[in-house]
Scaffold this active site. Sequence first.
Site, PDB file in Angstrom:
ATOM      1  N   SER A  53      26.083  33.278  44.076  1.00  0.00           N
ATOM      2  CA  SER A  53      26.546  34.127  45.246  1.00  0.00           C
ATOM      3  C   SER A  53      28.246  34.382  44.685  1.00  0.00           C
ATOM      4  O   SER A  53      28.871  34.243  45.820  1.00  0.00           O
ATOM      5  CB  SER A  53      26.756  33.163  46.039  1.00  0.00           C
ATOM      6  OG  SER A  53      24.719  33.145  46.691  1.00  0.00           O
ATOM      7  N   SER A  54      29.014  34.300  43.965  1.00  0.00           N
ATOM      8  CA  SER A  54      29.970  34.841  43.660  1.00  0.00           C
ATOM      9  C   SER A  54      30.595  35.863  42.936  1.00  0.00           C
ATOM     10  O   SER A  54      29.715  36.794  42.739  1.00  0.00           O
ATOM     11  CB  SER A  54      30.847  33.114  42.339  1.00  0.00           C
ATOM     12  OG  SER A  54      32.155  33.891  42.362  1.00  0.00           O
ATOM     13  N   ILE A  55      31.573  36.436  43.422  1.00  0.00           N
ATOM     14  CA  ILE A  55      32.181  37.899  42.787  1.00  0.00           C
ATOM     15  C   ILE A  55      33.293  37.225  42.057  1.00  0.00           C
ATOM     16  O   ILE A  55      33.955  38.391  41.615  1.00  0.00           O
ATOM     17  CB  ILE A  55      32.788  38.876  44.012  1.00  0.00           C
ATOM     18  CG1 ILE A  55      33.712  38.074  45.181  1.00  0.00           C
ATOM     19  CG2 ILE A  55      31.173  38.959  44.701  1.00  0.00           C
ATOM     20  CD1 ILE A  55      34.340  39.019  45.647  1.00  0.00           C
ATOM     21  N   ILE A  56      33.453  35.946  41.779  1.00  0.00           N
ATOM     22  CA  ILE A  56      34.367  35.939  40.037  1.00  0.00           C
ATOM     23  C   ILE A  56      33.908  34.860  38.809  1.00  0.00           C
ATOM     24  O   ILE A  56      32.820  34.471  38.823  1.00  0.00           O
ATOM     25  CB  ILE A  56      34.994  34.675  40.988  1.00  0.00           C
ATOM     26  CG1 ILE A  56      36.375  35.594  42.427  1.00  0.00           C
ATOM     27  CG2 ILE A  56      36.131  33.943  39.588  1.00  0.00           C
ATOM     28  CD1 ILE A  56      36.541  34.575  42.521  1.00  0.00           C
TER      29      ILE A  56
END
Length: 111
Positions: free
Chosen positions: A31-34
């Site tokens: 659930s991360s965009i990094i």
Amino acid sequence: MEHTAHRALELARYATRRFDRAGLWAMLNPSSIIVVFERPAEWICRKYHLATEGVLAHIVTLPHVTEQVIDELCDDLTSTSVDLSDHRSIESIQLPNPHRESRTAPAAAMN
């Protein structure tokens, strides 16, 4: 807005798969965009405006980042060899915890 969020998450997963296919280490938390990876040569950091911390760099898959940008980044990363012999291994790096209190004493406590 929901479409933009789903697109950013999918693009982060794409970046991780693309790094893997290129033989590059990358880390993505659920659930991360990094997407975190080994810090490349300085010219690559400048070209892609990468955020860096020690031997790590990262990209954030915001709307201006496209598959083409990720592909070009991976191509640049694989076309250069980075000597990390003076650095600790990626596995031994302790990432900063933004939720932990600072270890620096307040100025008033130092008097």
